[in-house]
Design an enzyme around this catalytic site. Structure first.
Site, PDB file in Angstrom:
ATOM      1  N   GLY A  47     -19.328   7.728   0.368  1.00  0.00           N
ATOM      2  CA  GLY A  47     -18.583   7.852  -0.657  1.00  0.00           C
ATOM      3  C   GLY A  47     -18.828   6.939  -1.843  1.00  0.00           C
ATOM      4  N   ASN A  48     -17.629   6.507  -2.577  1.00  0.00           N
ATOM      5  CA  ASN A  48     -17.967   5.791  -3.854  1.00  0.00           C
ATOM      6  C   ASN A  48     -18.475   4.431  -3.431  1.00  0.00           C
ATOM      7  OD1 ASN A  48     -16.776   7.634  -5.676  1.00  0.00           O
ATOM      8  ND2 ASN A  48     -14.727   7.033  -4.522  1.00  0.00           N
ATOM      9  N   VAL A  49     -17.886   3.795  -2.443  1.00  0.00           N
ATOM     10  CA  VAL A  49     -18.259   2.296  -1.998  1.00  0.00           C
ATOM     11  C   VAL A  49     -19.848   2.493  -1.328  1.00  0.00           C
ATOM     12  CG1 VAL A  49     -17.800   0.337  -0.855  1.00  0.00           C
ATOM     13  CG2 VAL A  49     -15.919   1.698  -1.955  1.00  0.00           C
ATOM     14  N   LYS A  94       0.992  -1.306   0.090  1.00  0.00           N
ATOM     15  CA  LYS A  94      -0.101   0.050  -0.037  1.00  0.00           C
ATOM     16  C   LYS A  94       0.869   0.888   0.153  1.00  0.00           C
ATOM     17  CE  LYS A  94      -4.466   0.687   0.651  1.00  0.00           C
ATOM     18  NZ  LYS A  94      -5.779   0.309   0.224  1.00  0.00           N
ATOM     19  N   GLY A  96     -20.582   6.513   6.014  1.00  0.00           N
ATOM     20  CA  GLY A  96     -19.572   7.266   4.848  1.00  0.00           C
ATOM     21  C   GLY A  96     -20.462   6.654   3.646  1.00  0.00           C
TER      22      GLY A  96
HETATM   23  P1  NAD Z   1     -14.436   7.654  -0.391  1.00  0.00           P
HETATM   24  O1  NAD Z   1     -13.475   8.622   0.177  1.00  0.00           O
HETATM   25  O2  NAD Z   1     -15.102   7.843  -1.777  1.00  0.00           O
HETATM   26  O3  NAD Z   1     -15.741   8.049   0.727  1.00  0.00           O
HETATM   27  C1  NAD Z   1     -15.494   8.016   1.966  1.00  0.00           C
HETATM   28  C2  NAD Z   1     -16.518   8.691   2.679  1.00  0.00           C
HETATM   29  O4  NAD Z   1     -16.495   8.706   3.912  1.00  0.00           O
HETATM   30  C3  NAD Z   1     -16.545  10.117   2.009  1.00  0.00           C
HETATM   31  O5  NAD Z   1     -18.108  10.488   1.695  1.00  0.00           O
HETATM   32  C4  NAD Z   1     -16.359  11.147   3.474  1.00  0.00           C
HETATM   33  O6  NAD Z   1     -16.856  12.221   3.690  1.00  0.00           O
HETATM   34  C5  NAD Z   1     -16.970   9.974   4.592  1.00  0.00           C
HETATM   35  N1  NAD Z   1     -16.361  10.043   5.809  1.00  0.00           N
HETATM   36  C6  NAD Z   1     -15.045  10.221   6.195  1.00  0.00           C
HETATM   37  N2  NAD Z   1     -15.087  10.531   7.571  1.00  0.00           N
HETATM   38  C7  NAD Z   1     -16.122  10.425   8.084  1.00  0.00           C
HETATM   39  C8  NAD Z   1     -16.647  10.308   9.486  1.00  0.00           C
HETATM   40  N3  NAD Z   1     -16.082  10.497  10.301  1.00  0.00           N
HETATM   41  N4  NAD Z   1     -18.133   9.807   9.304  1.00  0.00           N
HETATM   42  C9  NAD Z   1     -18.842   9.692   8.250  1.00  0.00           C
HETATM   43  N5  NAD Z   1     -18.428   9.694   6.970  1.00  0.00           N
HETATM   44  C10 NAD Z   1     -17.160  10.232   6.936  1.00  0.00           C
HETATM   45  O7  NAD Z   1     -13.847   6.310  -0.114  1.00  0.00           O
HETATM   46  P2  NAD Z   1     -14.177   4.911  -0.685  1.00  0.00           P
HETATM   47  O8  NAD Z   1     -13.599   4.638  -1.900  1.00  0.00           O
HETATM   48  O9  NAD Z   1     -15.840   4.810  -0.622  1.00  0.00           O
HETATM   49  O10 NAD Z   1     -13.794   3.901   0.394  1.00  0.00           O
HETATM   50  C11 NAD Z   1     -14.557   3.816   1.661  1.00  0.00           C
HETATM   51  C12 NAD Z   1     -13.744   2.813   2.640  1.00  0.00           C
HETATM   52  O11 NAD Z   1     -13.533   1.630   1.940  1.00  0.00           O
HETATM   53  C13 NAD Z   1     -12.224   3.380   2.778  1.00  0.00           C
HETATM   54  O12 NAD Z   1     -11.668   2.943   4.098  1.00  0.00           O
HETATM   55  C14 NAD Z   1     -11.476   2.588   1.805  1.00  0.00           C
HETATM   56  O13 NAD Z   1     -10.077   2.052   2.463  1.00  0.00           O
HETATM   57  C15 NAD Z   1     -12.221   1.359   1.890  1.00  0.00           C
HETATM   58  N6  NAD Z   1     -12.041   0.405   0.747  1.00  0.00           N
HETATM   59  C16 NAD Z   1     -12.385   0.950  -0.643  1.00  0.00           C
HETATM   60  C17 NAD Z   1     -12.209   0.137  -1.797  1.00  0.00           C
HETATM   61  C18 NAD Z   1     -13.011   0.557  -3.134  1.00  0.00           C
HETATM   62  O14 NAD Z   1     -12.822  -0.074  -3.975  1.00  0.00           O
HETATM   63  N7  NAD Z   1     -12.923   2.053  -3.252  1.00  0.00           N
HETATM   64  C19 NAD Z   1     -11.725  -0.982  -1.631  1.00  0.00           C
HETATM   65  C20 NAD Z   1     -11.361  -1.559  -0.313  1.00  0.00           C
HETATM   66  C21 NAD Z   1     -11.655  -0.835   0.710  1.00  0.00           C
END
Ligand code: NAD
Length: 365
Positions: A196-198, A94, A194
């Site tokens: 976000g994307n996921v 990472k 949260g």
């Molecule tokens: P992202 O940045 O698109 O979304 C994260 C969201 O969490 C954002 O909307 C942000 O505003 C919100 N957030 C941040 N702090 C917060 C809090 N204290 N309370 C509530 N919401 C909060 O990220 P993502 O790609 O959706 O990934 C989310 C998680 O999943 C991360 O931990 C990432 O490491 C993990 N992950 C993602 C993937 C992937 O394919 N994108 C794969 C494996 C793991």
């Protein structure tokens, strides 16, 4: 005899890397510094027994460099076990870039980062994580082939988030089956923290299933957008842990299951996308087990993203991506049953299976 008393800060000063709490026999840690672009990054290669260390790059404004180092150590180790448990021939790595992705991420900085990745000759392969987009990976691709998660137009597998969300959904259904006797999520009260994307893509899967969904995020605009799109409820309180719910889905950042929250939690199942959800795997895993809260190990159920990017290296298509991701359901059930049969936490059970695969491969090498 004089006994020296060393406090934690002093310890960090004498043993800044190998003495870190999260150091777990990592093979290589690379500190990348470029004055011209302002790049400050750390690449962590935890283990390469099963294959090259693949894992995303996170850009985040850490409170300190110690926090960044700790994060990359924890995340890269997690990738080793994620790929191992998912049956992929990949090691764990990472990268973290220290800075604000909204204001400090320039093309020059990303290109310089790509050159550092390239200098490792393929031992580490990058992809996107928090603070990164597919377009950033496309840029990195111009200076190194050791990058995945590039756009479909450039021949990549595209945005991994919907697949990650689908895998989380599968893991959540398996955990529900284990806890409630049925994997039907209709009317189950689910808090997605949260969106976000996921998180948003998970909300879409859960909406189709008829779940009763609450969403929380620090970004008000996103909350309203997701609420309007999927007709879900915005959680307006400030401590969701103590709310009555069936399932808690952490999809923001890690370590939300910690000393402060663990005894407040009313959820019966925890299943989400965030990496490293348990602040302390052993301690908090054991407390969840004692409390009868079923925890679907994060590194197992959020593997959809790595399955998606692995397709770029192995040249398999959409169908195989979906098949491998759906298999997360079976693996989750297998692990929850193994945990019960052997009186282990679910995290330990998953970890043991993953470690056994690595040990076996090492013996064969
Ligand atoms: P992202 O940045 O698109 O979304 C994260 C969201 O969490 C954002 O909307 C942000 O505003 C919100 N957030 C941040 N702090 C917060 C809090 N204290 N309370 C509530 N919401 C909060 O990220 P993502 O790609 O959706 O990934 C989310 C998680 O999943 C991360 O931990 C990432 O490491 C993990 N992950 C993602 C993937 C992937 O394919 N994108 C794969 C494996 C793991």
């Amino acid at each position: 005899m004089v006994t020296e008393v060393v406090n934690a800060n002093d310890l960090q000063k004498v043993a800044p890397v190998f003495g870190q709490l999260s150091f777990d026999n990592h093979e290589q840690i690379v500190f990348c510094n470029d004055k011209d672009t302002g790049l400050k990054a750390i690449i962590g290669i935890h283990n390469t027994v099963l294959g090259p260390a693949l894992g995303g790059t996170r850009m985040w404004q850490y409170n300190s460099e110690w926090d960044a180092l700790n994060d990359v150590l924890r995340l890269s180790r997690g990738m080793t076990y994620k790929s191992a448990i998912t049956g992929l021939n990949l090691g764990g790595g990472k990268a973290v870039i220290i800075g604000d992705s909204k204001t400090q991420k320039t093309p020059e900085l990303m290109l310089r980062f790509g050159e550092f990745v390239h200098s490792l000759g393929g031992r580490y392969i990058t992809a996107e994580d928090v603070g990164m987009a597919t377009s950033d990976m496309d840029l990195v691709r111009t200076v190194t082939p050791f990058v995945t998660g590039i756009s479909e137009e450039k021949g990549g597998a595209g945005n991994p988030s919907p697949i990650t969300a689908y895998g989380v959904f599968m893991g959540m259904k398996a955990a529900a089956k284990y806890k409630f006797g049925s994997d039907d999520l209709e009317n189950k009260v689910i808090y997605v923290q949260g969106i976000g994307n996921v998180g948003e893509a998970l909300v879409e899967n859960l909406t189709n299933e008829g779940a009763n969904i609450y969403i929380s995020d620090i970004n008000r605009e996103r909350l309203e957008m997701v609420r309007d799109k999927y007709n879900v409820t915005i959680y307006e309180g400030d401590n969701l842990y103590g709310e009555d719910m069936d399932i808690y889905a952490p999809c923001a950042l890690g370590a939300t299951v910690n000393d402060d929250t663990i005894y407040q939690l009313k959820a019966e199942v925890i299943a989400g996308a965030a990496n490293n959800q348990l602040a302390n795997e052993l301690k908090h895993g054991a407390i969840l087990q004692e409390r009868g809260i079923v925890y679907a190990p994060d590194f197992l159920i959020n593997a959809g993203g790595i399955i998606n990017v692995y397709a770029e290296l192995e040249n398999y298509g959409r169908q195989e991506i979906i098949r491998k991701t759906e298999n997360i359901y079976n693996t989750t059930l297998e692990i929850l049953n193994k945990a019960t049969d052997n009186n282990l936490t679910s995290h330990q059970a998953a970890f043991e299976i993953a470690q056994a695969r690595i040990d076996q491969r090492k013996k064969e090498q």
